[in-house]
Design a protein around this motif. Structure first.
Motif, PDB file in Angstrom:
ATOM      1  N   TRP A 437      67.366 -54.417  10.671  1.00 37.82           N
ATOM      2  CA  TRP A 437      67.785 -54.294  12.073  1.00 37.82           C
ATOM      3  C   TRP A 437      69.264 -54.578  12.233  1.00 37.82           C
ATOM      4  CZ3 TRP A 437      64.911 -51.930  15.513  1.00 37.82           C
ATOM      5  CH2 TRP A 437      63.550 -51.766  15.199  1.00 37.82           C
ATOM      6  N   ARG A 438      69.818 -55.419  11.375  1.00 37.69           N
ATOM      7  CA  ARG A 438      71.233 -55.747  11.467  1.00 37.69           C
ATOM      8  C   ARG A 438      72.120 -54.567  11.070  1.00 37.69           C
ATOM      9  NH1 ARG A 438      72.137 -61.419  11.739  1.00 37.69           N
ATOM     10  NH2 ARG A 438      70.178 -62.578  11.613  1.00 37.69           N
ATOM     11  N   GLU A 439      71.550 -53.580  10.405  1.00 38.77           N
ATOM     12  CA  GLU A 439      72.316 -52.420   9.969  1.00 38.77           C
ATOM     13  C   GLU A 439      72.021 -51.183  10.813  1.00 38.77           C
ATOM     14  OE1 GLU A 439      71.152 -52.010   5.953  1.00 38.77           O
ATOM     15  OE2 GLU A 439      72.077 -53.877   5.279  1.00 38.77           O
ATOM     16  N   SER A 440      71.286 -51.348  11.889  1.00 37.64           N
ATOM     17  CA  SER A 440      70.841 -50.207  12.688  1.00 37.64           C
ATOM     18  C   SER A 440      71.610 -50.117  13.999  1.00 37.64           C
ATOM     19  CB  SER A 440      69.355 -50.356  12.990  1.00 37.64           C
ATOM     20  OG  SER A 440      69.174 -51.391  13.952  1.00 37.64           O
ATOM     21  N   PRO A 441      71.438 -49.014  14.740  1.00 36.65           N
ATOM     22  CA  PRO A 441      72.049 -48.937  16.068  1.00 36.65           C
ATOM     23  C   PRO A 441      71.632 -50.083  16.978  1.00 36.65           C
ATOM     24  CG  PRO A 441      71.325 -46.765  15.385  1.00 36.65           C
ATOM     25  CD  PRO A 441      70.810 -47.741  14.362  1.00 36.65           C
ATOM     26  N   TRP A 442      70.432 -50.623  16.766  1.00 36.92           N
ATOM     27  CA  TRP A 442      70.013 -51.770  17.569  1.00 36.92           C
ATOM     28  C   TRP A 442      70.934 -52.948  17.360  1.00 36.92           C
ATOM     29  CZ3 TRP A 442      66.743 -52.533  21.476  1.00 36.92           C
ATOM     30  CH2 TRP A 442      65.880 -51.484  21.790  1.00 36.92           C
ATOM     31  N   ALA A 443      71.554 -53.045  16.185  1.00 36.22           N
ATOM     32  CA  ALA A 443      72.481 -54.135  15.911  1.00 36.22           C
ATOM     33  C   ALA A 443      73.903 -53.765  16.280  1.00 36.22           C
ATOM     34  CB  ALA A 443      72.402 -54.517  14.443  1.00 36.22           C
ATOM     35  N   GLY A 444      74.094 -52.578  16.813  1.00 36.66           N
ATOM     36  CA  GLY A 444      75.387 -52.270  17.382  1.00 36.66           C
ATOM     37  C   GLY A 444      76.275 -51.330  16.606  1.00 36.66           C
ATOM     38  N   SER A 445      75.770 -50.626  15.616  1.00 31.87           N
ATOM     39  CA  SER A 445      76.603 -49.661  14.899  1.00 31.87           C
ATOM     40  C   SER A 445      76.202 -48.250  15.293  1.00 31.87           C
ATOM     41  CB  SER A 445      76.452 -49.822  13.386  1.00 31.87           C
ATOM     42  OG  SER A 445      77.151 -48.789  12.718  1.00 31.87           O
ATOM     43  N   TYR A 446      77.202 -47.465  15.705  1.00 31.00           N
ATOM     44  CA  TYR A 446      76.942 -46.078  16.080  1.00 31.00           C
ATOM     45  C   TYR A 446      77.396 -45.097  15.005  1.00 31.00           C
ATOM     46  CZ  TYR A 446      76.377 -48.312  20.601  1.00 31.00           C
ATOM     47  OH  TYR A 446      75.963 -49.133  21.624  1.00 31.00           O
ATOM     48  N   VAL A 447      77.752 -45.629  13.833  1.00 33.55           N
ATOM     49  CA  VAL A 447      78.249 -44.762  12.769  1.00 33.55           C
ATOM     50  C   VAL A 447      77.464 -45.002  11.479  1.00 33.55           C
ATOM     51  CG1 VAL A 447      80.565 -44.486  13.724  1.00 33.55           C
ATOM     52  CG2 VAL A 447      80.068 -46.449  12.266  1.00 33.55           C
ATOM     53  N   SER A 448      76.196 -45.363  11.620  1.00 33.77           N
ATOM     54  CA  SER A 448      75.351 -45.569  10.442  1.00 33.77           C
ATOM     55  C   SER A 448      74.122 -44.681  10.539  1.00 33.77           C
ATOM     56  CB  SER A 448      74.918 -47.035  10.341  1.00 33.77           C
ATOM     57  OG  SER A 448      74.039 -47.363  11.392  1.00 33.77           O
ATOM     58  N   GLY A 449      73.448 -44.539   9.405  1.00 33.49           N
ATOM     59  CA  GLY A 449      72.261 -43.695   9.370  1.00 33.49           C
ATOM     60  C   GLY A 449      71.076 -44.274  10.093  1.00 33.49           C
ATOM     61  N   GLY A 450      71.104 -45.605  10.310  1.00 34.08           N
ATOM     62  CA  GLY A 450      70.078 -46.258  11.102  1.00 34.08           C
ATOM     63  C   GLY A 450      68.675 -45.956  10.616  1.00 34.08           C
ATOM     64  N   GLN A 451      67.859 -45.519  11.553  1.00 35.37           N
ATOM     65  CA  GLN A 451      66.432 -45.360  11.307  1.00 35.37           C
ATOM     66  C   GLN A 451      66.130 -44.382  10.174  1.00 35.37           C
ATOM     67  OE1 GLN A 451      64.445 -43.625  14.602  1.00 35.37           O
ATOM     68  NE2 GLN A 451      62.419 -44.337  14.017  1.00 35.37           N
ATOM     69  N   ALA A 452      67.012 -43.411   9.956  1.00 34.03           N
ATOM     70  CA  ALA A 452      66.743 -42.401   8.937  1.00 34.03           C
ATOM     71  C   ALA A 452      66.638 -43.003   7.543  1.00 34.03           C
ATOM     72  CB  ALA A 452      67.841 -41.338   8.967  1.00 34.03           C
ATOM     73  N   PHE A 453      67.311 -44.138   7.304  1.00 35.48           N
ATOM     74  CA  PHE A 453      67.326 -44.729   5.971  1.00 35.48           C
ATOM     75  C   PHE A 453      66.471 -45.991   5.869  1.00 35.48           C
ATOM     76  CE2 PHE A 453      71.108 -42.104   6.137  1.00 35.48           C
ATOM     77  CZ  PHE A 453      71.047 -41.444   4.926  1.00 35.48           C
ATOM     78  N   HIS A 454      65.750 -46.317   6.946  1.00 34.81           N
ATOM     79  CA  HIS A 454      64.832 -47.438   6.862  1.00 34.81           C
ATOM     80  C   HIS A 454      63.669 -47.085   5.955  1.00 34.81           C
ATOM     81  CE1 HIS A 454      66.076 -49.203  11.039  1.00 34.81           C
ATOM     82  NE2 HIS A 454      67.053 -49.162  10.175  1.00 34.81           N
ATOM     83  N   PRO A 455      63.199 -48.035   5.161  1.00 39.36           N
ATOM     84  CA  PRO A 455      61.969 -47.768   4.419  1.00 39.36           C
ATOM     85  C   PRO A 455      60.804 -47.689   5.394  1.00 39.36           C
ATOM     86  CG  PRO A 455      62.597 -50.072   4.231  1.00 39.36           C
ATOM     87  CD  PRO A 455      63.729 -49.402   4.936  1.00 39.36           C
ATOM     88  N   GLY A 456      59.760 -47.025   4.973  1.00 37.55           N
ATOM     89  CA  GLY A 456      58.600 -46.942   5.842  1.00 37.55           C
ATOM     90  C   GLY A 456      58.340 -45.542   6.330  1.00 37.55           C
ATOM     91  N   PRO A 457      57.249 -45.367   7.061  1.00 39.19           N
ATOM     92  CA  PRO A 457      56.829 -44.028   7.490  1.00 39.19           C
ATOM     93  C   PRO A 457      57.757 -43.448   8.544  1.00 39.19           C
ATOM     94  CG  PRO A 457      55.459 -45.715   8.505  1.00 39.19           C
ATOM     95  CD  PRO A 457      56.326 -46.420   7.520  1.00 39.19           C
ATOM     96  N   LYS A 458      57.959 -42.142   8.468  1.00 43.66           N
ATOM     97  CA  LYS A 458      58.797 -41.446   9.440  1.00 43.66           C
ATOM     98  C   LYS A 458      58.720 -39.956   9.153  1.00 43.66           C
ATOM     99  CE  LYS A 458      62.876 -42.540   6.654  1.00 43.66           C
ATOM    100  NZ  LYS A 458      62.161 -43.531   5.831  1.00 43.66           N
TER     101      LYS A 458
END
Length: 607
Positions: A437-458
């Protein structure tokens, strides 16, 4: 509700906001007087002033406290500006000094039950009645010329709409900024409660400030993670954190947008009478943008022609705090200097126009002003509906796995001719590592892959490269045809621009609780095995020029976070559900001629 860790978050009583994730919440949601820490930037006034503390009797006999800043070298009565605050009247001192020095009387009133006001505080619920009583008191004072305007952001924006719907004589204009809309964007956006609601209630509990407790982000974030990790019921959050259950339990009894919340907001018949000039302000990344724009859209739908003609809207590239203090940098994004509006200069010009017959603010060239990212320019239109002139559609399709960015489905400009299904399985007992979560848009970054690179189903989909640049302006819509094998689940759709150089830019996200697929004011469990339309329509309004050669990425995944009430897929009351109720869900996304799942982006012109 997205905001960067580098945004101008408050330092409350010199306690820094340490948790990256909680800094998001502090910067996007109702919070204490962030502006008290920053100087006003508009030109200094010429008038000396004095400060008075008064008590105003409400209609039920409760004495409400207000602090007043008045110019003491002005002959005759003056117009007044009113703010209602839950954070105690001292939070308005800089504004009081500023407006009094410009010849206005500035009144900052404690809501009942807070500061020095009597009565019992019920946050969000009845501030409009008290606001109307205070307006009535102001216009009858010898120093008042009978004209009152209101200003303020977040909670203080909401109080303006609640006061206006009481139609007190003398209320001439309001300037609601980043306005909370109870039940719509806070404390339960999309019908899914925010854990932060407990933290905020901790701040406004009792009469005095609770700034040190509120500002201890590590404490609150740790409690949210504890509840999440042990799969406890959301209803335990008050006991776990030491919060009084009085308001919290009242709120969580109403997870959807029901009559409890609707009664706090203007009804269509209220909007039909609202004919005073209004200046609404919000931002692309403002956590209360959904509320601010719901007020605006409802007024445009139901208001009188005169009222609609004098309702102006500004949407900048700002976070929640940035709507008051615009910044040129946000979460890795950089904006042009024109984005940094002198907001108090805009406010002052507005009040000169509406309260003192001055000229309309020069910035307001038309009724809607919006900033276009990448183009670095302000554009103007007569209405929000006229900002975009068309739309782009991409239809989901696949011919193999769609489980990550390297083996993804396609966003096709044409409806696929053959049917297809993409699926993933979600076990709600799975927990997400906090570092993700610290590396996602929820943690305030708008220039990262966010959810696309999280492990888990998608499920991941990409468009072909854009043949030319295109300006997307408005609300994105992701319309999916989904089949579940459980009666309920929570899903999150995220949208990105992937540039030809590989840079990822966050565009927005929309969460959806399956039971609210037909509206957040309706709760309808799913019939397992049925294929139904799921509209992901809670993306924030934004305006951005997408580069030629860029691709659009869509990611659909379970919505699984310690910062919201957890859905264990059983179809029960999510506020009381625990891990014992968990059911594993298979989510099947249908596409093709019968089920044309699609992404719709509003665009401006042919660009």
């Amino acid at each position: 509700m997205i905001s960067p860790a580098s945004c101008p978050c408050p330092r409350i009583s010199n306690i820094p906001v340490r948790s990256v994730v909680l800094s998001l919440l502090l910067s996007t949601l109702p919070q204490p007087g962030i502006l008290a820490q920053f100087p006003l930037e508009a030109e200094e006034g010429e008038h000396d002033f004095r400060v008075e503390n008064v008590f105003i009797e409400a209609r039920d006999g409760i004495r409400l406290h207000a602090r007043i800043w008045k110019p003491n070298d002005v002959d005759g009565p003056v117009p007044s500006i009113l703010t209602l605050t839950p954070y105690t009247s001292d939070d308005g001192h800089r504004f009081g000094v500023f407006y009094a020095s410009h010849g206005f009387a500035y009144v900052n009133a404690d809501i009942r039950g807070r500061g020095e006001s009597g009565g019992e505080a019920w946050p969000l619920e009845r501030d409009g009645l008290d606001g109307a009583d205070i307006v009535g008191w102001i216009v009858n004072q010898p120093w008042s010329d009978g004209k009152v305007g209101m200003r303020g952001g977040s909670y203080r924006g909401m109080t303006q709409w609640q006061t206006l719907k009481e139609f007190p004589e003398g209320l001439v204009t309001i300037v609601p900024t980043a306005s909370v809309h109870p039940g719509w964007d806070y404390p339960n956006p999309s019908g899914i409660f925010l854990s932060y609601a407990a933290q905020w209630l901790g701040f406004v509990e009792g009469e005095a400030s609770q700034a040190n407790l509120f500002g201890d982000s590590d404490y609150w974030h740790g409690k949210f993670l504890e509840l999440y990790a042990r799969h406890g019921a959301f209803s335990e959050l008050d006991d776990l954190t030491g919060l009084s259950p009085r308001v919290f339990e009242r709120w969580i009894a109403h997870p959807g947008y029901d009559e409890f919340w609707k009664a706090m907001n203007p009804a269509p018949e209220d909007y039909a009478r609202m004919a005073v000039p209004i200046l609404s302000i919000t931002g692309h990344f403002d956590g209360d943008q959904p509320g601010a724009l719901k007020y605006y859209r409802d007024h445009m739908a139901h208001g009188p022609e005169l009222g609609k003609a004098e309702h102006y809207l500004i949407i900048g590239p700002w976070s929640h705090g940035g709507t008051r203090i615009p910044q040129a940098e946000l979460g890795g994004l950089t904006f042009g200097p024109s984005s940094v509006l002198n907001m108090e200069a805009v406010h002052l010009a507005w009040f000169d126009w509406t309260l003192r017959d001055g000229s309309k603010p020069a910035f307001l060239k038309d009724r809607v002003a919006h900033y276009v990212l990448e183009a670095d320019e302000w554009r103007f239109a007569p209405s929000l509906g006229e900002v975009a002139s068309g739309q782009r559609e991409w239809f989901l399709t696949s011919d193999g796995p769609v489980s990550d960015v390297f083996s993804s489905g396609t966003l096709s400009p044409e409806v696929p001719t053959t049917p297809g299904v993409d699926e993933f399985t979600y076990d709600p007992l799975t927990t997400i590592d906090d570092e993700i979560w610290r590396e996602s848009p929820w943690a305030g970054s708008y220039v990262s892959g966010g959810q696309a690179f999280h492990p888990g189903p998608k499920a991941v989909y990409h468009s072909p490269p854009l043949s030319s640049s295109v300006t997307v302006t408005g609300y994105a819509l992701l319309e999916l045809f989904i089949e579940l094998d459980v009666p309920d689940t929570d899903l999150l759709a995220s949208l990105y621009e992937i540039r030809s150089n590989g840079q990822t830019l966050y565009l927005g996200q929309s969460e959806l609780r399956a039971r609210h697929r037909n509206g957040v004011d309706r709760s309808e469990l799913v019939t397992p095995g049925s294929v139904e339309r799921y509209p992901f329509d809670r993306f924030y309004w934004f305006s951005r020029e997408l580069e030629a050669g860029s691709r659009v990425r869509v990611v659909v995944a379970p919505f699984n976070t310690p910062h919201r009430d957890k859905n264990y897929n059983s179809g029960g009351n999510t506020i009381e559900e625990t891990g014992a109720d968990a059911q594993t869900a298979t989510i099947r996304i249908h596409h093709g001629p019968e089920y044309p799942s699609r992404l719709v982006l509003p665009v401006r012109g042919g660009r």
